[in-house]
Motif scaffolding. Structure first.
Motif, PDB file in Angstrom:
ATOM      1  N   THR A 131       0.840  -1.200   0.000  1.00 14.97           N
ATOM      2  CA  THR A 131       0.000   0.000   0.000  1.00 14.97           C
ATOM      3  C   THR A 131       0.879   1.255   0.000  1.00 14.97           C
ATOM      4  O   THR A 131       2.101   1.180  -0.089  1.00 14.97           O
ATOM      5  CB  THR A 131      -0.912   0.017   1.242  1.00 14.97           C
ATOM      6  N   ASP A 132       0.238   2.390   0.172  1.00 14.44           N
ATOM      7  CA  ASP A 132       0.981   3.652   0.258  1.00 14.44           C
ATOM      8  C   ASP A 132       1.949   3.675   1.430  1.00 14.44           C
ATOM      9  O   ASP A 132       2.928   4.438   1.411  1.00 14.44           O
ATOM     10  CB  ASP A 132       0.003   4.828   0.392  1.00 14.44           C
ATOM     11  N   LEU A 133       1.692   2.840   2.432  1.00 12.26           N
ATOM     12  CA  LEU A 133       2.607   2.757   3.574  1.00 12.26           C
ATOM     13  C   LEU A 133       3.994   2.294   3.118  1.00 12.26           C
ATOM     14  O   LEU A 133       5.015   2.743   3.650  1.00 12.26           O
ATOM     15  CB  LEU A 133       2.040   1.814   4.635  1.00 12.26           C
ATOM     16  N   THR A 134       4.016   1.413   2.136  1.00  8.59           N
ATOM     17  CA  THR A 134       5.294   0.966   1.575  1.00  8.59           C
ATOM     18  C   THR A 134       6.079   2.145   1.005  1.00  8.59           C
ATOM     19  O   THR A 134       7.292   2.269   1.226  1.00  8.59           O
ATOM     20  CB  THR A 134       5.047  -0.097   0.480  1.00  8.59           C
ATOM     21  N   ILE A 135       5.397   3.026   0.280  1.00  8.24           N
ATOM     22  CA  ILE A 135       6.073   4.190  -0.297  1.00  8.24           C
ATOM     23  C   ILE A 135       6.622   5.078   0.813  1.00  8.24           C
ATOM     24  O   ILE A 135       7.735   5.605   0.705  1.00  8.24           O
ATOM     25  CB  ILE A 135       5.122   4.981  -1.202  1.00  8.24           C
ATOM     26  N   ARG A 136       5.857   5.227   1.886  1.00  8.35           N
ATOM     27  CA  ARG A 136       6.331   6.037   3.012  1.00  8.35           C
ATOM     28  C   ARG A 136       7.622   5.447   3.595  1.00  8.35           C
ATOM     29  O   ARG A 136       8.574   6.178   3.897  1.00  8.35           O
ATOM     30  CB  ARG A 136       5.247   6.133   4.092  1.00  8.35           C
ATOM     31  N   HIS A 137       7.649   4.131   3.775  1.00 13.47           N
ATOM     32  CA  HIS A 137       8.861   3.486   4.305  1.00 13.47           C
ATOM     33  C   HIS A 137      10.046   3.692   3.354  1.00 13.47           C
ATOM     34  O   HIS A 137      11.170   3.962   3.796  1.00 13.47           O
ATOM     35  CB  HIS A 137       8.621   1.995   4.501  1.00 13.47           C
ATOM     36  N   ILE A 138       9.794   3.561   2.065  1.00 13.23           N
ATOM     37  CA  ILE A 138      10.880   3.702   1.084  1.00 13.23           C
ATOM     38  C   ILE A 138      11.482   5.103   1.129  1.00 13.23           C
ATOM     39  O   ILE A 138      12.706   5.262   1.196  1.00 13.23           O
ATOM     40  CB  ILE A 138      10.361   3.372  -0.337  1.00 13.23           C
ATOM     41  N   VAL A 139      10.630   6.108   1.121  1.00 10.69           N
ATOM     42  CA  VAL A 139      11.164   7.482   1.077  1.00 10.69           C
ATOM     43  C   VAL A 139      11.840   7.868   2.393  1.00 10.69           C
ATOM     44  O   VAL A 139      12.759   8.700   2.401  1.00 10.69           O
ATOM     45  CB  VAL A 139      10.066   8.507   0.708  1.00 10.69           C
ATOM     46  N   GLN A 140      11.397   7.249   3.488  1.00  2.06           N
ATOM     47  CA  GLN A 140      12.033   7.539   4.776  1.00  2.06           C
ATOM     48  C   GLN A 140      13.400   6.879   4.906  1.00  2.06           C
ATOM     49  O   GLN A 140      14.329   7.462   5.478  1.00  2.06           O
ATOM     50  CB  GLN A 140      11.118   7.081   5.917  1.00  2.06           C
ATOM     51  N   ASN A 141      13.523   5.671   4.367  1.00  2.00           N
ATOM     52  CA  ASN A 141      14.740   4.887   4.572  1.00  2.00           C
ATOM     53  C   ASN A 141      15.763   5.006   3.441  1.00  2.00           C
ATOM     54  O   ASN A 141      16.963   4.809   3.675  1.00  2.00           O
ATOM     55  CB  ASN A 141      14.387   3.411   4.759  1.00  2.00           C
ATOM     56  N   CYS A 142      15.310   5.290   2.242  1.00  5.23           N
ATOM     57  CA  CYS A 142      16.196   5.283   1.071  1.00  5.23           C
ATOM     58  C   CYS A 142      16.103   6.631   0.368  1.00  5.23           C
ATOM     59  O   CYS A 142      15.152   6.888  -0.369  1.00  5.23           O
ATOM     60  CB  CYS A 142      15.813   4.156   0.113  1.00  5.23           C
ATOM     61  N   LYS A 143      17.080   7.467   0.585  1.00  2.00           N
ATOM     62  CA  LYS A 143      17.032   8.854   0.104  1.00  2.00           C
ATOM     63  C   LYS A 143      17.592   9.027  -1.298  1.00  2.00           C
ATOM     64  O   LYS A 143      17.510  10.127  -1.850  1.00  2.00           O
ATOM     65  CB  LYS A 143      17.826   9.757   1.052  1.00  2.00           C
ATOM     66  N   ASN A 167       9.860  13.520  -2.625  1.00  2.00           N
ATOM     67  CA  ASN A 167      11.137  13.042  -2.096  1.00  2.00           C
ATOM     68  C   ASN A 167      12.163  12.644  -3.147  1.00  2.00           C
ATOM     69  O   ASN A 167      13.351  12.521  -2.835  1.00  2.00           O
ATOM     70  CB  ASN A 167      10.899  11.850  -1.165  1.00  2.00           C
ATOM     71  N   TYR A 168      11.725  12.429  -4.376  1.00  2.00           N
ATOM     72  CA  TYR A 168      12.653  11.950  -5.402  1.00  2.00           C
ATOM     73  C   TYR A 168      12.622  12.841  -6.639  1.00  2.00           C
ATOM     74  O   TYR A 168      12.285  12.403  -7.738  1.00  2.00           O
ATOM     75  CB  TYR A 168      12.313  10.503  -5.787  1.00  2.00           C
ATOM     76  N   GLU A 169      13.007  14.073  -6.459  1.00  2.00           N
ATOM     77  CA  GLU A 169      13.019  14.995  -7.590  1.00  2.00           C
ATOM     78  C   GLU A 169      14.045  14.594  -8.643  1.00  2.00           C
ATOM     79  O   GLU A 169      13.930  14.987  -9.806  1.00  2.00           O
ATOM     80  CB  GLU A 169      13.292  16.417  -7.096  1.00  2.00           C
TER      81      GLU A 169
END
Length: 333
Positions: A131-143, A167-169
């Motif tokens: 879900t969208d929670l996965t995207i939140r984890h990705i952007v928080q952990n992998c910059k 987060n990923y410009e």
């Protein structure tokens, strides 16, 4: 009976005491293939090797790529176990592919991405429970993500796309094939903020409007664009997309509202096209083929006009006269 029992006890003691010591001495000297083969020799070898992380960590301390595609038994527990072991060998990991690992959940993504802070490419194709929670984890952990494949993640919505955009410009590649919950709002955020995109895959997404397709024209670095099944893209949208002068791959299969006008605009603007599929578009004629021959004959190697009933049927040799570099005549079968 007593002799047999004593022999069995001796064998067990040997396996319990000698095998682990032997594995500790031998396995560091073995090539990777042979060390892995030892895992299948016996339960005792397997236990001895798995129980001693020191035997494996030196081999993986500089891992750059992990490919677990279609490893269907992988689940959250494996990633949690890595974290519990204090795994530091993934610090330099740059590419992680867990495509179709259906037992992985949002929790598993949180865990594994927390171990990979320098990840640049992540592929989670067809893990439909995410879900969208996965995207939140990705952007928080992998910059540092520049390549993100979310294909088939049907529960990711505009909220997830907003997180990606914010987060990923510097994102270079995005695949959102069959992410059916997405609307114009989510894609528009990505197009506005991720202006460095070089590859955009919108395969089998029919809900976007021509308004958002027009904004693709602002992606000046775009080389790959898949719009297969984009039922709402029109000639106006293609006219805007024709500003993407670096395009080499364009899939317009089943873009049923497209006519010669749009394809001629593409031919005039995108003169480096190597692959173009017009499969199933009934509104195009020889007019667009002539424009493509005039402007793209020096680059096109793949052209699919199957199902384009308005285009005159030609022999292969005739097509090669129009497009000397043509090698492939069919993208879809």
């Amino acid at each position: 009976m007593a002799a047999a029992a004593a022999a069995a006890a001796g064998d067990e003691a040997w396996c319990r005491e000698t095998v682990p010591r032997a594995m500790e001495l031998v396995s560091p000297r073995l090539p990777q293939r042979d060390a892995c083969a030892l895992l299948a020799v016996s339960p005792w070898c397997h236990r001895a090797l798995v129980a001693n992380p020191k035997l494996w960590e030196p081999r993986y301390c500089h891992l750059k790529i992990i490919n677990l595609e279609f490893a269907q038994d992988i689940d959250d527990r494996h990633f949690v176990r890595l974290k519990e072991m204090g795994c530091t060998s993934l610090q330099e990991l740059e590419l992680l592919n867990i495509n179709a690992c259906q037992k992985v959940s949002d929790k598993g993504i949180e865990t594994i991405t927390s171990l990979c802070p320098n990840l640049r490419a992540l592929s989670i194709y067809w893990i439909v429970g995410l879900t969208d929670l996965t995207i939140r984890h990705i952007v928080q952990n992998c910059k540092h993500i520049v390549d993100l494949n979310l294909s088939g993640c049907k529960n990711i919505s505009d909220k997830g796309m907003q997180l990606v955009a914010d987060n990923y410009e510097g994102l270079k590649k995005l695949n959102i094939t069959r992410c059916i919950k997405l609307t114009d709002d989510g894609l528009q955020e990505v197009l506005q903020k991720c202006s460095s995109l070089e590859s955009l895959n919108l395969y089998a997404l029919s809900s976007f409007s021509d308004k958002v397709y027009k904004k693709i024209g602002s992606l000046t670095n775009l080389t790959f664009l898949d719009l297969c099944g984009a039922q709402n893209v029109t000639d106006d949208g293609l006219s805007c997309i024709s500003r993407c002068v670096c395009l080499t791959y364009l899939n317009l299969s089943w873009c049923v509202r497209v006519t010669d006008v749009g394809v001629v605009a593409i031919a005039q603007g995108c003169r480096s096209l190597q692959l173009l599929s017009l499969f199933g578009i009934v509104g195009v004629t020889d007019v667009c083929l002539e424009a493509l021959s005039k402007h793209c004959s020096r680059s096109l190697t793949t052209l699919d006009v199957n199902g384009c009933i308005g285009i005159k049927k030609r022999r292969r040799d005739d097509l090669i006269q129009l497009f000397p570099l043509l090698r492939c005549f069919k993208v879809h079968s």
